[in-house]
Write a protein that holds these residues in place. Structure first.
Motif, PDB file in Angstrom:
ATOM      1  N   ILE A  58      33.037  20.198  32.036  1.00 22.14           N
ATOM      2  CA  ILE A  58      32.893  20.719  33.397  1.00 22.14           C
ATOM      3  C   ILE A  58      31.475  20.470  33.897  1.00 22.14           C
ATOM      4  CG2 ILE A  58      33.087  22.753  34.865  1.00 22.14           C
ATOM      5  CD1 ILE A  58      35.720  21.831  33.596  1.00 22.14           C
ATOM      6  N   GLY A  59      30.496  20.775  33.043  1.00 23.99           N
ATOM      7  CA  GLY A  59      29.107  20.543  33.412  1.00 23.99           C
ATOM      8  C   GLY A  59      28.833  19.077  33.702  1.00 23.99           C
ATOM      9  N   GLY A  60      29.427  18.197  32.909  1.00 23.21           N
ATOM     10  CA  GLY A  60      29.250  16.768  33.132  1.00 23.21           C
ATOM     11  C   GLY A  60      29.835  16.318  34.457  1.00 23.21           C
ATOM     12  N   GLY A  71      23.684  19.925  40.282  1.00 21.34           N
ATOM     13  CA  GLY A  71      24.730  20.018  39.267  1.00 21.34           C
ATOM     14  C   GLY A  71      24.364  20.997  38.175  1.00 21.34           C
ATOM     15  N   SER A  72      23.093  20.970  37.738  1.00 18.20           N
ATOM     16  CA  SER A  72      22.629  21.931  36.732  1.00 18.20           C
ATOM     17  C   SER A  72      22.722  23.355  37.249  1.00 18.20           C
ATOM     18  CB  SER A  72      21.175  21.623  36.353  1.00 18.20           C
ATOM     19  OG  SER A  72      21.061  20.347  35.755  1.00 18.20           O
ATOM     20  N   LEU A  73      22.345  23.542  38.522  1.00 17.98           N
ATOM     21  CA  LEU A  73      22.398  24.883  39.118  1.00 17.98           C
ATOM     22  C   LEU A  73      23.821  25.407  39.177  1.00 17.98           C
ATOM     23  CD1 LEU A  73      20.975  27.229  40.565  1.00 17.98           C
ATOM     24  CD2 LEU A  73      21.289  25.981  42.715  1.00 17.98           C
ATOM     25  N   MET A  74      24.759  24.577  39.611  1.00 13.82           N
ATOM     26  CA  MET A  74      26.157  24.999  39.707  1.00 13.82           C
ATOM     27  C   MET A  74      26.738  25.290  38.325  1.00 13.82           C
ATOM     28  SD  MET A  74      26.671  25.038  42.925  1.00 13.82           S
ATOM     29  CE  MET A  74      28.437  25.253  43.013  1.00 13.82           C
ATOM     30  N   ASN A 171      25.512  13.203  34.832  1.00 12.11           N
ATOM     31  CA  ASN A 171      24.926  12.346  35.860  1.00 12.11           C
ATOM     32  C   ASN A 171      24.482  11.008  35.272  1.00 12.11           C
ATOM     33  OD1 ASN A 171      22.076  11.596  37.382  1.00 12.11           O
ATOM     34  ND2 ASN A 171      23.687  12.249  38.780  1.00 12.11           N
ATOM     35  N   SER A 172      23.860  11.050  34.087  1.00 10.58           N
ATOM     36  CA  SER A 172      23.379   9.820  33.453  1.00 10.58           C
ATOM     37  C   SER A 172      24.536   8.931  33.006  1.00 10.58           C
ATOM     38  CB  SER A 172      22.494  10.158  32.243  1.00 10.58           C
ATOM     39  OG  SER A 172      21.352  10.884  32.644  1.00 10.58           O
ATOM     40  N   ASN A 175      25.571   7.145  36.224  1.00  8.26           N
ATOM     41  CA  ASN A 175      24.584   6.317  36.914  1.00  8.26           C
ATOM     42  C   ASN A 175      23.723   5.447  36.000  1.00  8.26           C
ATOM     43  OD1 ASN A 175      25.143   7.351  39.617  1.00  8.26           O
ATOM     44  ND2 ASN A 175      24.289   9.270  38.868  1.00  8.26           N
ATOM     45  N   ASP A 176      23.373   5.945  34.796  1.00  8.45           N
ATOM     46  CA  ASP A 176      22.492   5.185  33.911  1.00  8.45           C
ATOM     47  C   ASP A 176      22.729   5.589  32.453  1.00  8.45           C
ATOM     48  OD1 ASP A 176      20.565   3.636  32.778  1.00  8.45           O
ATOM     49  OD2 ASP A 176      18.851   4.620  33.738  1.00  8.45           O
ATOM     50  N   PRO A 177      23.801   5.062  31.840  1.00 11.44           N
ATOM     51  CA  PRO A 177      24.139   5.448  30.461  1.00 11.44           C
ATOM     52  C   PRO A 177      23.025   5.166  29.448  1.00 11.44           C
ATOM     53  CG  PRO A 177      25.953   4.270  31.499  1.00 11.44           C
ATOM     54  CD  PRO A 177      24.775   4.128  32.414  1.00 11.44           C
TER      55      PRO A 177
END
Length: 214
Positions: A58-60, A71-74, A171-172, A175-177
């Motif tokens: 879910i966090g991801g 995203g971290s805040l939510m 997010n990474s 966008n940027d693995p």
């Protein structure tokens, strides 16, 4: 008894709804639901309260939808509110049963007394270590005599690093693995520091417990 049955039935009903519609709600967030912050915060709380889908996922998803900061805040809001709600369910519905259980066994009672004396730091540090199941911390704290405000603050603050991790990884990944290995390295170092601090604090608490009262 009626109150206990009502609380348990309500919890089971919401869990069933999350089980039936969880994937559809998660898909809705991916496909544009992120525009509705308040509703997404409620869904994040329900996903954390009823972890049918593992909360790191879910966090991801929230990190990929909102970016690392929002995203971290939510993710943090959902997890923190879920822990507080579960604490309240157990505290106001089942604490009388829990206290009887905790006091029945002498060794468990001694651990609980020590826990209550150092509740804030213990809860805070256990939240920093993600391998400790959140539900155990929630229920044990609620069954003890830990004050609600102390629990809410310590629990919420301790969740910050792991919730940031979940969102940043999500997010990474999108966008940027290539950043994932670096993120993992820094978090392992962070956990090592936390564990070292926890052991030092544990020794300090044990020494303080052995000192005679003046």
């Amino acid at each position: 008894m009626i109150k206990k049955v009502f609380i348990l039935s309500s919890y089971a009903l919401i869990a069933l709804l999350i089980y039936l519609y969880g994937e559809s709600l998660l898909h809705w967030i991916r496909e544009g639901g992120a525009n509705y912050l308040f509703l997404t915060a409620i869904l994040a709380t329900l996903f954390a309260l009823f972890p049918i889908i593992p909360y790191p996922i879910i966090g991801g998803v929230l990190g990929a939808a909102y970016g690392p900061v929002l995203g971290s805040l939510m993710t943090w809001i959902g997890s923190s509110l879920a822990s507080i709600i579960m604490f309240s369910f157990v505290r106001y519905g089942y604490q009388d049963w829990g206290l009887q259980l905790l006091q029945r066994y002498r060794s468990l009672h001694k651990i609980t007394v020590l826990f209550e004396r150092n509740a804030f730091m213990t809860i805070f540090l256990t939240r920093l270590i993600p391998v400790i199941p959140s539900i155990i911390v929630n229920i044990y704290s609620a069954l003890s005599r830990v004050r609600f405000l102390s629990y809410a603050i310590a629990s919420s603050l301790g969740k910050v690093p792991s919730m940031i991790l979940f969102a940043v990884v999500g997010n990474s990944f999108v966008n940027d693995p290539s950043q994932l290995m670096m993120i993992a390295f820094y978090y392992v170092v962070f956990l090592g520091v936390v564990y070292g601090f926890y052991r030092l604090w544990q020794k300090f608490a044990q020494t303080k417990e052995k000192l005679p009262e003046l």
